[in-house]
Design a protein around this motif. Sequence first.
Motif, PDB file in Angstrom:
ATOM      1  N   LEU A  14      24.645  32.970  42.337  1.00 55.92           N
ATOM      2  CA  LEU A  14      25.396  34.127  41.859  1.00 55.92           C
ATOM      3  C   LEU A  14      25.794  33.692  40.141  1.00 55.92           C
ATOM      4  N   MET A  15      25.743  32.389  39.799  1.00 54.78           N
ATOM      5  CA  MET A  15      25.436  31.194  39.325  1.00 54.78           C
ATOM      6  C   MET A  15      24.077  31.521  38.009  1.00 54.78           C
ATOM      7  N   ALA A  16      23.215  31.418  39.743  1.00 60.59           N
ATOM      8  CA  ALA A  16      21.833  31.731  39.213  1.00 60.59           C
ATOM      9  C   ALA A  16      21.607  32.960  38.550  1.00 60.59           C
ATOM     10  N   ALA A  19      23.028  32.555  34.941  1.00 67.34           N
ATOM     11  CA  ALA A  19      21.570  32.335  34.155  1.00 67.34           C
ATOM     12  C   ALA A  19      20.825  33.254  33.694  1.00 67.34           C
ATOM     13  N   LEU A  20      19.784  33.651  35.092  1.00 71.86           N
ATOM     14  CA  LEU A  20      18.574  33.849  34.870  1.00 71.86           C
ATOM     15  C   LEU A  20      18.848  35.535  33.153  1.00 71.86           C
ATOM     16  N   ILE A  21      20.499  36.559  34.021  1.00 68.75           N
ATOM     17  CA  ILE A  21      20.178  37.235  32.945  1.00 68.75           C
ATOM     18  C   ILE A  21      20.683  36.736  31.933  1.00 68.75           C
ATOM     19  N   HIS A  25      17.918  37.942  27.572  1.00 64.73           N
ATOM     20  CA  HIS A  25      18.403  38.369  26.941  1.00 64.73           C
ATOM     21  C   HIS A  25      19.802  40.078  27.260  1.00 64.73           C
ATOM     22  N   ILE A  26      19.975  40.424  28.827  1.00 62.28           N
ATOM     23  CA  ILE A  26      20.605  41.274  28.848  1.00 62.28           C
ATOM     24  C   ILE A  26      21.993  41.197  28.499  1.00 62.28           C
ATOM     25  N   LEU A  27      22.776  39.981  28.833  1.00 64.40           N
ATOM     26  CA  LEU A  27      24.146  39.293  28.248  1.00 64.40           C
ATOM     27  C   LEU A  27      24.160  39.736  26.470  1.00 64.40           C
TER      28      LEU A  27
END
Length: 123
Positions: A14-16, A19-21, A25-27
């Motif tokens: 979940l943490m990975a 970090a991926l999203i 730049h989805i965040l």
Amino acid sequence: MMLIGILFFSLMMLMAFVALISEMHILDYFSNLITMKSNNSRIIIIMLVLFDYFASMFFTNDVLILALIPLFIKIANQYHLKKAYPLTLLTIAANLGSSVTPIGNPQNIFLVSNYYVNVVEFF
């Protein structure tokens, strides 16, 4: 011991994923969307806390905390907001919302499955 390994692995994944999203730049997209819909920082915090509360009824509280904390930190850094109080509110909202439903909290999932409690009895 195997259960602890599975839980550790799932939280690590979940943490990975978060970090991926973030790297994709989805965040950034969601932080811009939230800030465009709000007039001030109070509205931003209220929107995130309410979303956190209601979403944690269907997802577990740790999933929502790990997903929304980076989003809020990105918004807070972008607009120079204070972080401690809103992060506390997000954590409280996730824990309160998850305790309402049988699937929102890992402890509730255990109680419902181990003691064969149906949804009506749970409420």
